[in-house]
Write an enzyme that holds these catalytic residues in place. Structure first.
Site, PDB file in Angstrom:
ATOM      1  N   HIS A 150      -3.077  -5.306   1.688  1.00 42.68           N
ATOM      2  CA  HIS A 150      -2.453  -5.594   2.992  1.00 42.68           C
ATOM      3  C   HIS A 150      -2.474  -7.094   3.294  1.00 42.68           C
ATOM      4  O   HIS A 150      -3.353  -7.569   4.013  1.00 42.68           O
ATOM      5  CB  HIS A 150      -3.184  -4.840   4.105  1.00 42.68           C
ATOM      6  CG  HIS A 150      -3.042  -3.369   4.030  1.00 42.68           C
ATOM      7  ND1 HIS A 150      -2.008  -2.699   4.639  1.00 42.68           N
ATOM      8  CD2 HIS A 150      -3.786  -2.428   3.406  1.00 42.68           C
ATOM      9  CE1 HIS A 150      -2.132  -1.405   4.407  1.00 42.68           C
ATOM     10  NE2 HIS A 150      -3.196  -1.214   3.657  1.00 42.68           N
ATOM     11  N   CYS A 165       0.836  -1.199   0.000  1.00 50.45           N
ATOM     12  CA  CYS A 165       0.000   0.000   0.000  1.00 50.45           C
ATOM     13  C   CYS A 165       0.878   1.260   0.000  1.00 50.45           C
ATOM     14  O   CYS A 165       1.440   1.610  -1.024  1.00 50.45           O
ATOM     15  CB  CYS A 165      -0.989  -0.050   1.160  1.00 50.45           C
ATOM     16  SG  CYS A 165      -2.398   1.057   0.960  1.00 50.45           S
ATOM     17  N   GLU A 193      -0.632  -8.617   5.260  1.00 49.52           N
ATOM     18  CA  GLU A 193      -0.327  -8.784   6.692  1.00 49.52           C
ATOM     19  C   GLU A 193      -1.584  -8.759   7.555  1.00 49.52           C
ATOM     20  O   GLU A 193      -1.528  -9.105   8.741  1.00 49.52           O
ATOM     21  CB  GLU A 193       0.670  -7.715   7.153  1.00 49.52           C
ATOM     22  CG  GLU A 193       0.106  -6.312   7.341  1.00 49.52           C
ATOM     23  CD  GLU A 193      -0.086  -5.502   6.071  1.00 49.52           C
ATOM     24  OE1 GLU A 193      -0.417  -4.304   6.189  1.00 49.52           O
ATOM     25  OE2 GLU A 193       0.089  -6.045   4.960  1.00 49.52           O
TER      26      GLU A 193
END
Length: 192
Positions: free
Chosen positions: A169, A79, A171
Site C-alpha cells: 500500500h 493489494c 498510498e
C-alpha cells in the site's frame, strides 16, 4: 491528466490524496456513469477483492473496465487491485480480470495481525517504504512481465505493458514514488 480511482471499497481516498498531491485530476468511480472515456488511467485500490468483484458486477462496471484495460488503458492495482488483475492464484479458483500474466498467493504474508512495514528497492525509484496488510505476493511471472520489487525471494511489484501491480500500500506512506511511476506510465501511454 485525469485518473479514475475505483471507489467502491478499500483505501481509495488515500490514493486520491496521493494523486492530487502530484497534481493529477481524479474521479471517484462509484457507478458506471463515472467510468467515462476521457479517463487517462485507473487505480484499483486495496480492500477485499471478492467484495470488489461482486460490486463491479452488481454495478455493471466489470465489463467496461475490463474492456478498457484490454484496450490499453493504464491501470495501477494495489493489494486487492493486484489480485483483481492477476491471471492465476496459488490458493483460489476465483477469476477476476485475468489480465496480468502472473500467479499470486492471496494473503501470502499472513493475516491482518501479521501486517508490517519495510523499506526495499523499487526499480527506477530506489528504496521506498512498503506497507503490507494481509498482503499477497507473486509466486510466478510469465513472459512480458517485469519484476519491479522483491522482499527477499518474494515478488511484490510487477509491470506488464499498461498494467502496474503492487502487493503493498504505497498510498499509506508519504512517499509519492510509486504513484509518480504510474503517472509517468500514463503520460507515456497518452503520448503514443
Amino acid at each position: 491528466m485525469k485518473i479514475g480511482v475505483l471507489a467502491l471499497q478499500g483505501a481509495f481516498i488515500e490514493h486520491i490524496n496521493m494523486l492530487n498531491k502530484l497534481n493529477a485530476e481524479t474521479v471517484e468511480i462509484r457507478q458506471k456513469s463515472d467510468f467515462t472515456k476521457d479517463l487517462d488511467g485507473i487505480v484499483l485500490p486495496g480492500g477485499e477483492s471478492t467484495a470488489m468483484k461482486k460490486l463491479l458486477l452488481d454495478l455493471d462496471l466489470y465489463e467496461p473496465i475490463k474492456q478498457a484495460l484490454e484496450a490499453g488503458m493504464p491501470a495501477f492495482g494495489t493489494c486487492a487491485g493486484l489480485i483483481l488483475m492477476a491471471k492465476e492464484f496459488e490458493d483460489s479458483t476465483w477469476k477476476h480480470f485475468e489480465l496480468l500474466d502472473i500467479k499470486i498467493k492471496r494473503h501470502g504474508f499472513g493475516r491482518q495481525v501479521g501486517s508490517f512495514r519495510v523499506e526495499e528497492d523499487f526499480a527506477d525509484i530506489g528504496k521506498i517504504p512498503m506497507v503490507f496488510i494481509r498482503g499477497p505476493y507473486i509466486t510466478e511471472v510469465r513472459q512480458g512481465v517485469d519484476v519491479l520489487a522483491k522482499i527477499g525471494d518474494k515478488i511484490v511489484a510487477v509491470r506488464q505493458n499498461n498494467l502496474l501491480g503492487v502487493a503493498f500500500h504505497p498510498e499509506l506512506t508519504d512517499n509519492t514514488g510509486v504513484h509518480s511511476y504510474f503517472l509517468n506510465m500514463v503520460k507515456n501511454c497518452c503520448e503514443n
